[in-house]
Scaffold this active site. Structure first.
Site, PDB file in Angstrom:
ATOM      1  N   ASP A 472       0.826  -1.206   0.000  1.00 46.03           N
ATOM      2  CA  ASP A 472       0.000   0.000   0.000  1.00 46.03           C
ATOM      3  C   ASP A 472       0.865   1.263   0.000  1.00 46.03           C
ATOM      4  O   ASP A 472       1.940   1.303   0.607  1.00 46.03           O
ATOM      5  CB  ASP A 472      -0.901  -0.008   1.243  1.00 46.03           C
ATOM      6  N   GLU A 527       1.347  -0.317  -5.189  1.00 45.52           N
ATOM      7  CA  GLU A 527       0.384   0.749  -5.461  1.00 45.52           C
ATOM      8  C   GLU A 527       1.158   2.039  -5.731  1.00 45.52           C
ATOM      9  O   GLU A 527       1.503   2.780  -4.812  1.00 45.52           O
ATOM     10  CB  GLU A 527      -0.571   0.935  -4.276  1.00 45.52           C
TER      11      GLU A 527
END
Length: 857
Positions: A472, A527
């Protein structure tokens, strides 16, 4: 493009591929059908040996089968029993389609999975510019690459020289926190904690009634690590019992006494009558049998990791909000109720969010407090292991949404200011605070931070058997500005300059080095919204090392078009450009929408398309009011997902429930709060879980239109299983006609024809294609089972012969019927069976013969 022919068959009608599957199933090994899109095997010698052994066994099996059949026929004939001809014997197929398309793994009853690790390699001797082979423009920034490569080599050398190697360095969870061990010939529990600025530290908990005795105070070594040994009792019982609550009490540099949850704790819980969490000593006293689920037995994994698929079809999910009821769901309930749904839809990977413990449920798991502890809201660590093992049984990879980009600023439950100082695991001062996320930013150049985070990535793979990660917030990690209030234009100076956090980039290279060496089938997804060059080139080339980048621009494009655009103004070229605009030789995961678009404050594609009409007009005709808004929404929802899957990347992601157009946003129970970046007041919802669930009953109801979207998603996903078009090297967009609103593309052997026009249908529309021969409809969004009108349907059984009439820069072409707001997919006729969905293993609306030419899970 390879010409397709029918499957080679053995006598008796059994295909060679089918016989091969049967032989491998007999031998207890996984099945893999050769594909022209699959990567070559690493060891051709062993592959040849396997093939030779397989052929020998195949001959033996066929001979034995023929002998058995002949003997049975003779016995039946002697008994006067008539033998039916072969063509009247029904085809033996599994009763359920998922058993046919996603066969479950079978292992011996008492079998236990044994991890086989790869070898950690040395850092190659080049200067870190090997990845320039894929992009010569990077030579202008060669010194930056050489610098970060030197940093990688220096860190690795320091680890090898001082920590006994990367393997030992990254198993720190076996030393830090609470672990079984020995001291001076006695067995017991070691507790170790890095807290360099603490003046004193002791361990408190249930075991000493939260009052430390003299023997419960730790000693600090020269490296700032506090150590405490608690010997077992004379009867052999541990000093700290399994499930006991624990904390450490320490004196900060200012003389203040504070209590902290151990940073390496493996479980943390919040009692119903308490606000704060407590650490829990998790050490089940017994070991369960393989696959056994028992509350206080250590789970023993039974099933092997599935082989890495040629393309990922990821089902992004959140265990807690996966229930149909407004409650927090459990690992075991997810295992029982949701995994079968995912398998039935055809996805081959799940990406679980919010695994690492987070004190604030409404953070969606992104404000982590306890990095080594699976969230206790959903169950115990052993129950999470049981969920993962069951997914492996179904052939589904399990990825974890891991958060190493920041940490919760919570000092009571997390690691922030653990020893009373600001810059422990994090940067000190302003640089260590993420003003938009209201959280702490790691210092990736700190030695103990590296130990903590690298060990964390290995721990979840090793202890829980996750198959990889979605990292993330990687953009926030790689740049000192965190990507906030910054627009990336593609200028390479934006990626390789003073704004780059080289320590963070080197950490990502190091973590990819560790994971891909130790776990060769590991999958890592980053990401990154910036588009950093070489992000998805292997670390040993000098790249960052991720397998995939999340193609985040696609979802933004769809929202932009749905929010501001008029259907008649849609630009087919802009759609195709956004979907195909990715770096050469760097793989991407595409998605039309993820969890970001489902949260409060945003809208899902279904909501943008249908809004309030979803509440009143989703009944099938004859069961309730109808709406042109819903008709448009259902048609475009199917088309948007199909074109994203067809062109958007080398793998695909869907968020739980979005496949059937879930009508509600996600709103976690929350109190009133303020936006940390603006100070704006945000009203809470009174702690309600009404919008923190998934309404599976809507997709299951035969009276509602949600089932149409669910059925189309299932057929689309299985189309990729059969044809492997996502991983096919051949991709070509032959037409983007914004006047006609037609987009035509080829992916692998398939031809996709999208007609986005709101009102106009086209007959005898010429479509270019790369191969000659007959084509048929293999999938159409206009099928009745998908809520269509059957204007373009597989049931028409029309064969379209590609003639050598050049069109749109293609050597061949066909004439098609393209109804408005539909997508129709054409495949070589040899692999199309219009009645395939009538068979026991059929997928409604999908006309794939058998398992298709390139079947893979």
């Amino acid at each position: 493009m390879q010409r397709l022919t029918g499957p080679r068959t053995l006598s008796g009608g059994q295909s060679l591929a089918g016989a091969r599957r049967a032989v491998r199933a007999h031998r207890g090994v996984s099945v893999r059908i050769a594909s022209p899109y699959a990567a070559p095997l690493a060891d051709p010698t062993s592959a040849l040996d396997v093939l030779q052994e397989e052929n020998k066994l195949l001959k033996t099996t066929v001979a034995e089968a023929k002998e058995a059949v002949a003997q049975l026929e003779a016995e039946l004939k002697a008994a006067g029993v008539a033998i039916p001809p072969p063509e009247t014997i029904p085809e033996l197929m599994p009763a359920n389609p998922e058993d046919f398309w996603s066969p479950a793994l079978e292992v011996p009853y008492n079998h236990a999975f044994i991890e086989r690790y790869g070898r950690i390699s040395n850092i190659p001797g080049h200067d870190g510019t090997e990845c320039f082979e894929w992009d010569a423009a990077l030579w202008g920034f060669a010194e930056h690459f050489r610098y970060r490569w030197r940093r990688l080599r220096e860190i690795r050398k320091a680890i090898d020289d001082n920590e006994g190697g990367l393997d030992n360095f990254t198993k720190a969870y076996d030393r830090f926190g609470l672990n079984r061990g020995e001291h001076q010939g006695k067995k017991g529990i070691w507790y170790r904690e890095w807290a360099p600025s603490a003046k004193a530290l002791c361990l408190i908990g249930d075991y000493n009634n939260w009052t430390p005795k003299d023997a419960h105070w730790a000693f600090k070594n020269a490296f700032g690590v506090w150590e405490l040994f608690l010997p077992d009792a004379p009867d052999g019982s541990p000093a700290i019992a399994h499930r006991s609550k624990i904390k450490c009490r320490l004196e900060t540099p200012s003389g203040t006494w504070v209590e902290r949850i151990p940073a390496w704790v493996k479980w943390a819980t919040q009692a119903w009558n308490e606000i704060q969490f407590n650490g829990v000593h998790w050490e089940p006293p017994e070991v369960g049998a393989p696959g056994e689920i028992a509350s206080d037995k250590r789970y023993t994994f039974k099933y092997p990791r599935p082989p890495r698929p040629r393309a990922l079809r990821i089902y992004e999910c959140h265990v807690g909000m996966s229930s149909q009821e407004p409650k927090i769901n459990s690992y075991l309930e997810f295992r029982r109720d949701v995994l079968p749904r995912i398998r039935r839809l055809g996805y081959n990977a799940i990406q679980i969010m919010a695994v690492q413990e987070h004190a604030y449920y409404g953070s969606f798991g992104y404000h982590v407090t306890n990095f080594f502890a699976p969230s206790s809201r959903f169950g115990t660590p052993e129950e999470l292991k049981a969920l993962i093992d069951e997914a492996h049984r179904m052939g589904i990879l399990v990825l974890m949404d891991i958060v190493h980009s920041h940490a919760s600023k919570n000092t009571n439950d997390g690691i922030n200011m653990f020893d009373g100082t600001d810059a422990m695991y994090f940067h000190g001062g302003e640089r260590g605070y993420h003003w938009m996320w209201d959280s702490r930013c790691f210092n990736y150049g700190n030695w103990e931070t590296l130990r903590f985070l690298l060990s964390n990535t290995r721990y979840w793979m090793d202890e829980f058997k996750f198959d990889g990660y979605r990292f993330d917030g990687v953009t926030s990690m790689m740049y000192t500005h965190h990507g906030l209030s910054y627009s990336f234009t593609g200028n390479y100076e934006e990626y390789f300059g003073l704004n780059t956090d080289v320590d963070a980039v080197v950490y990502l290279m190091l973590v990819n080095h560790l994971l891909h060496d130790l776990f060769p089938n590991c999958v890592t997804v980053g990401e990154d919204v910036s588009g950093m060059p070489a992000f998805c080139r292997p670390w040993h080339e000098g790249g960052v090392g991720f397998d995939y980048r999340l193609q985040m621009a696609i979802a933004d494009k769809w929202i932009e078009m749905l929010k501001h655009g008029n259907d008649f103004d849609w630009d087919m070229g802009a759609i195709a450009h956004t979907l195909t605009n990715r770096r050469y030789a760097e793989s991407c995961v595409s998605y039309a929408e993820s969890h970001d678009q489902a949260l409060v404050g945003d809208k899902t594609i279904a909501f943008w398309l249908m809004d309030k009409d979803m509440y009143d007009c989703m009944a099938v005709p004859g069961q309730g009011p109808q709406s042109l808004v819903v008709d448009r929404g259902i048609a475009l929802h199917k088309m948007i997902r199909a074109v994203t899957l067809a062109l958007g990347g080398e793998s695909y992601l869907n968020f739980m429930g979005n496949e059937f157009g879930h009508p509600e946003w996600i709103d976690f129970p929350r109190d009133n709060t303020y936006d940390p970046s603006t100070g704006r007041f945000i009203a809470g919802n009174g702690g309600s879980m009404e919008k923190c669930r998934r309404r599976w009953d809507l997709a299951d109801s035969p009276l509602l239109k949600y089932r149409w979207l669910n059925a189309f998603d299932r057929a689309l996903i299985h189309l990729d299983k059969a044809f492997g078009f996502q991983s096919a090297p051949h991709q070509w967009v032959s037409r983007t006609d914004s006047a006609d609103k037609i987009l035509v593309c080829e992916r692998g052997d398939l031809v996709f024809v999208f007609n986005f026009h709101p009102t106009t249908s086209y007959t005898d529309y010429r479509v270019g294609c790369s191969a000659s021969g007959p084509y048929k409809v293999v999938l159409s969004s206009d099928e009745e089972v998908f809520g269509g009108y059957r204007n373009a349907t597989k049931d028409a059984a029309v064969t379209l012969v590609a003639t050598p009439t050049a069109h749109d820069n293609r050597a061949f072409s066909i004439l098609v019927y393209a109804p408005s707001r539909t997508v129709v997919v054409y495949a070589p006729a040899a692999w199309v069976d219009g009645e395939a969905d009538l068979k026991p293993h059929g997928v409604p609306g999908l006309a794939v013969r058998d398992l298709g030419p390139y079947f893979a899970r």
